[in-house]
Design a protein around this motif. Structure first.
Motif, short mmCIF file in Angstrom:
data_model
loop_
_atom_site.label_atom_id
_atom_site.label_comp_id
_atom_site.label_asym_id
_atom_site.label_seq_id
_atom_site.Cartn_x
_atom_site.Cartn_y
_atom_site.Cartn_z
N ILE A 1 38.87 -59.97 -19.60
CA ILE A 1 39.92 -59.03 -19.84
C ILE A 1 39.74 -57.70 -19.42
O ILE A 1 40.76 -56.88 -19.01
CB ILE A 1 40.07 -59.04 -21.38
CG1 ILE A 1 40.50 -60.33 -21.93
CG2 ILE A 1 40.95 -57.73 -22.09
CD1 ILE A 1 40.46 -60.43 -23.52
N LEU A 2 38.55 -56.91 -19.52
CA LEU A 2 38.48 -55.69 -18.99
C LEU A 2 38.54 -55.54 -17.67
O LEU A 2 39.06 -54.68 -17.02
CB LEU A 2 37.09 -55.33 -19.58
CG LEU A 2 36.77 -54.96 -21.05
CD1 LEU A 2 35.13 -54.70 -21.13
CD2 LEU A 2 37.74 -54.03 -21.39
N LEU A 3 37.98 -56.43 -16.87
CA LEU A 3 38.17 -56.47 -15.38
C LEU A 3 39.78 -56.63 -15.03
O LEU A 3 40.14 -55.86 -14.06
CB LEU A 3 37.46 -57.51 -14.63
CG LEU A 3 35.78 -57.41 -14.70
CD1 LEU A 3 35.39 -58.66 -14.06
CD2 LEU A 3 35.56 -56.03 -13.83
N THR B 1 44.68 -53.95 -12.87
CA THR B 1 45.75 -53.58 -13.04
C THR B 1 46.11 -52.29 -13.18
O THR B 1 47.11 -51.64 -12.40
CB THR B 1 46.38 -54.30 -14.33
OG1 THR B 1 46.34 -55.69 -14.33
CG2 THR B 1 48.03 -53.77 -14.67
N TRP B 2 45.13 -51.37 -13.65
CA TRP B 2 44.99 -49.89 -13.76
C TRP B 2 44.92 -49.48 -12.31
O TRP B 2 45.63 -48.24 -12.23
CB TRP B 2 44.08 -49.55 -14.80
CG TRP B 2 44.21 -48.15 -15.05
CD1 TRP B 2 45.02 -47.54 -15.86
CD2 TRP B 2 43.36 -47.05 -14.65
NE1 TRP B 2 44.64 -46.21 -15.83
CE2 TRP B 2 43.39 -46.04 -14.99
CE3 TRP B 2 41.92 -47.35 -13.96
CZ2 TRP B 2 42.78 -44.81 -14.95
CZ3 TRP B 2 41.33 -45.97 -13.73
CH2 TRP B 2 41.42 -44.86 -14.32
N LEU B 3 43.94 -49.72 -11.68
CA LEU B 3 43.76 -49.11 -10.29
C LEU B 3 44.80 -48.91 -9.57
O LEU B 3 44.91 -47.71 -8.82
CB LEU B 3 42.46 -49.81 -9.61
CG LEU B 3 41.19 -49.40 -10.15
CD1 LEU B 3 40.04 -50.07 -9.55
CD2 LEU B 3 40.81 -47.80 -10.01
N PRO B 4 45.62 -49.94 -9.23
CA PRO B 4 46.69 -49.65 -8.22
C PRO B 4 47.69 -48.78 -8.57
O PRO B 4 48.41 -48.10 -8.05
CB PRO B 4 47.12 -50.86 -7.72
CG PRO B 4 46.31 -52.08 -8.60
CD PRO B 4 45.28 -51.25 -9.35
N ARG B 5 47.81 -48.63 -9.88
CA ARG B 5 48.66 -47.68 -10.45
C ARG B 5 48.19 -46.39 -10.61
O ARG B 5 49.18 -45.33 -10.46
CB ARG B 5 49.14 -47.97 -12.11
CG ARG B 5 49.82 -49.41 -11.86
CD ARG B 5 50.15 -49.84 -13.35
NE ARG B 5 50.54 -51.18 -13.52
CZ ARG B 5 51.27 -51.71 -14.33
NH1 ARG B 5 51.21 -51.11 -15.65
NH2 ARG B 5 51.65 -52.89 -14.20
N ILE B 6 46.96 -46.08 -10.88
CA ILE B 6 46.43 -44.69 -10.81
C ILE B 6 46.11 -44.24 -9.32
O ILE B 6 46.11 -43.13 -9.27
CB ILE B 6 45.42 -44.56 -11.90
CG1 ILE B 6 46.01 -44.95 -13.25
CG2 ILE B 6 44.66 -43.11 -11.81
CD1 ILE B 6 47.09 -43.98 -13.67
N PHE B 7 45.34 -44.99 -8.48
CA PHE B 7 44.75 -44.47 -7.34
C PHE B 7 45.78 -43.64 -6.60
O PHE B 7 45.37 -42.66 -5.99
CB PHE B 7 44.38 -45.95 -6.51
CG PHE B 7 43.65 -45.22 -5.25
CD1 PHE B 7 42.32 -44.59 -5.40
CD2 PHE B 7 44.06 -45.64 -4.15
CE1 PHE B 7 41.70 -44.38 -4.24
CE2 PHE B 7 43.33 -45.43 -2.99
CZ PHE B 7 42.11 -44.79 -3.00
N PRO B 8 47.23 -44.06 -6.37
CA PRO B 8 48.12 -43.41 -5.65
C PRO B 8 48.33 -41.83 -5.78
O PRO B 8 48.38 -40.84 -5.30
CB PRO B 8 49.37 -44.08 -5.64
CG PRO B 8 49.06 -45.34 -5.68
CD PRO B 8 47.87 -45.41 -6.68
N PHE B 9 48.37 -41.78 -7.34
CA PHE B 9 48.22 -40.36 -7.81
C PHE B 9 47.01 -39.37 -7.48
O PHE B 9 47.21 -38.52 -7.37
CB PHE B 9 48.64 -40.42 -9.37
CG PHE B 9 49.96 -40.92 -9.67
CD1 PHE B 9 51.16 -40.26 -9.49
CD2 PHE B 9 50.03 -42.22 -10.41
CE1 PHE B 9 52.44 -40.95 -9.89
CE2 PHE B 9 51.26 -42.48 -10.51
CZ PHE B 9 52.42 -41.97 -10.48
N ILE B 10 45.93 -40.06 -7.57
CA ILE B 10 44.83 -39.37 -7.50
C ILE B 10 44.66 -38.93 -5.91
O ILE B 10 44.32 -37.85 -5.38
CB ILE B 10 43.46 -40.12 -7.68
CG1 ILE B 10 43.45 -40.28 -9.13
CG2 ILE B 10 42.13 -39.72 -7.16
CD1 ILE B 10 42.67 -41.29 -9.45
N LEU B 11 44.98 -40.01 -5.04
CA LEU B 11 45.09 -39.79 -3.68
C LEU B 11 45.98 -38.69 -3.03
O LEU B 11 45.68 -37.88 -2.36
CB LEU B 11 45.55 -41.16 -2.72
CG LEU B 11 45.15 -41.14 -1.33
CD1 LEU B 11 43.51 -41.04 -1.06
CD2 LEU B 11 45.60 -42.31 -0.64
#
Length: 108
Positions: free
Chosen positions: A11-13, A18-28
Motif C-alpha cells: 500500500i505504501l509503495l 502514484t504520488w511521485l508522477p504528480r509531484i515531480f513535475p512541479f518540483i522540476l
C-alpha cells in the motif's frame, strides 16, 4: 481481514508510485523552468479545452449513429460568441448564454 507487513508495504509503495508522477513535475519546474517551446505550447491549452467543451456540448453522439447537432444550443452559441469577443467578459458571456438558452427553450 488482518493487515500484515507485506500488504502495508504494498500500500505504501503504491501510494508513493502514484504520488511521485504528480509531484515531480512541479518540483522540476520550480527549480529548472520550462523550455520556451513548452511555454508557447501551454498558452494554447485554455482555448483548446474551451473549444473541446463547447463542441462536445453542441454534438450529441449515440452508439451506432452519426453525431447529431443540437440546433437550439448552436443557435445560442453564435450570439454568445459575439458577446464574448465584443465585450471580453467571461461572466457576462456565461450569463448571456444561459439566459439565451432559457429563452430559446421556452420558445421552442
Amino acid at each position: 481481514m488482518t493487515l500484515n507487513g507485506t500488504v502495508l508495504v504494498a500500500i505504501l509503495l503504491s501510494a508513493l508510485v502514484t504520488w511521485l508522477p504528480r509531484i515531480f513535475p512541479f518540483i522540476l519546474v520550480k527549480y529548472k523552468g520550462l523550455p520556451e517551446i513548452v511555454v508557447r505550447f501551454l498558452k494554447y491549452l485554455p482555448i483548446s479545452i474551451i473549444t473541446a467543451l463547447i463542441l462536445s456540448s453542441l454534438v450529441e453522439g449515440k452508439v451506432g449513429m452519426f453525431p447529431q447537432l443540437r440546433w437550439l444550443d448552436l443557435l445560442a452559441t453564435v450570439p454568445s460568441l459575439y458577446v464574448a469577443f465584443r465585450y471580453k467578459n467571461l461572466l457576462g458571456t456565461v450569463i448571456f448564454g444561459i439566459v439565451l438558452v432559457a429563452i430559446l427553450r421556452f420558445i421552442f
